[in-house]
Write a protein that holds these residues in place. Sequence first.
Motif, mmCIF file in Angstrom:
data_model
loop_
_atom_site.group_PDB
_atom_site.id
_atom_site.type_symbol
_atom_site.label_atom_id
_atom_site.label_comp_id
_atom_site.label_asym_id
_atom_site.label_seq_id
_atom_site.Cartn_x
_atom_site.Cartn_y
_atom_site.Cartn_z
ATOM 1 N N ARG A 89 2.801 1.303 -4.658
ATOM 2 C CA ARG A 89 2.945 0.570 -5.918
ATOM 3 C C ARG A 89 4.300 0.822 -6.568
ATOM 4 N NH1 ARG A 89 -2.006 -1.316 -7.784
ATOM 5 N NH2 ARG A 89 -3.824 -0.385 -6.782
ATOM 6 N N SER A 119 2.761 -4.381 -5.443
ATOM 7 C CA SER A 119 2.105 -3.507 -4.469
ATOM 8 C C SER A 119 2.538 -3.895 -3.063
ATOM 9 C CB SER A 119 0.582 -3.579 -4.597
ATOM 10 O OG SER A 119 0.126 -4.886 -4.340
ATOM 11 N N SER A 148 0.832 5.428 -2.946
ATOM 12 C CA SER A 148 -0.167 4.431 -3.328
ATOM 13 C C SER A 148 0.313 3.009 -3.081
ATOM 14 C CB SER A 148 -0.546 4.579 -4.805
ATOM 15 O OG SER A 148 0.546 4.258 -5.632
ATOM 16 N N THR A 179 1.890 -2.936 1.353
ATOM 17 C CA THR A 179 0.851 -2.425 2.251
ATOM 18 C C THR A 179 1.307 -1.255 3.112
ATOM 19 O OG1 THR A 179 1.465 -4.155 3.842
ATOM 20 C CG2 THR A 179 -0.388 -4.613 2.349
ATOM 21 N N SER A 205 3.499 2.048 3.326
ATOM 22 C CA SER A 205 4.194 2.985 2.438
ATOM 23 C C SER A 205 5.484 3.542 3.047
ATOM 24 C CB SER A 205 3.257 4.146 2.081
ATOM 25 O OG SER A 205 2.908 4.866 3.241
ATOM 26 N N ASN A 257 3.716 -5.531 -12.186
ATOM 27 C CA ASN A 257 3.247 -4.739 -11.051
ATOM 28 C C ASN A 257 3.644 -5.325 -9.703
ATOM 29 O OD1 ASN A 257 1.693 -2.693 -12.482
ATOM 30 N ND2 ASN A 257 0.376 -4.393 -13.087
#
Lengths: 112, 111
Positions: free
Chosen positions: A72, A24, A70, A26, A28, A22
Amino acid sequence: KQEVTQIPAALSVPEGENLVLNCSFTDSAIYNLQWFRQDPGKGLTSLLLIQSSQREQTSGRLNASLDKSSGRSTLYIAASQPGDSATYLCAVQSGANSKLTFGKGITLSVRP
Amino acid sequence: DAGVTQSPTHLIKTRGQQVTLRCSPKSGHDTVSWYQQALGQGPQFIFQYYEEEERQRGNFPDRFSGHQFPNYSSELNVNALLLGDSALYLCASGTDHYEQYFGPGTRLTVT
């Protein structure tokens, strides 16, 4: 300021297992996202590049997905092998000419 | 195609000294970026060169400087070395809109 997080920092799995790494971020508003592999003390090998307009990219046993809304991305490795043992880093680029912002990476160990 | 090449592979310097690292980009690439990677960390952006000019710079002091030559190769210079400058220095090349390719890196040790 863009921040990229990769959790967990390390992962150990038995050979043959399918696994998901995964990533991620911050902000987008990214231009693209790139997954890299790094062997100990070596440079980075590009695995997959996903443009912001794309949802996923595939190369062999690797599949990377991107969900910008999201913040991700996931890297899916099918039928893992001991040779897959390495550190996997994701990096995002905010514009066509901009720098890459990296996570700290996930160190993967595939046990025979 | 040799890909991105960097020299030297390893380097040991003493605090206060100066060092020059070199990078040759992949054929057809006109942009060169430099990154510093401390042990256990992700690479941190130092600066990027395009058309022999510094186009972007990360949060690194002026002790870090660079140059790009007409053949697109690049140098990274670090003055007044500190122990904290010990790291793997990575060069990446690319063209706008496409993926970045990284070299094997130069391992710098400052004693």
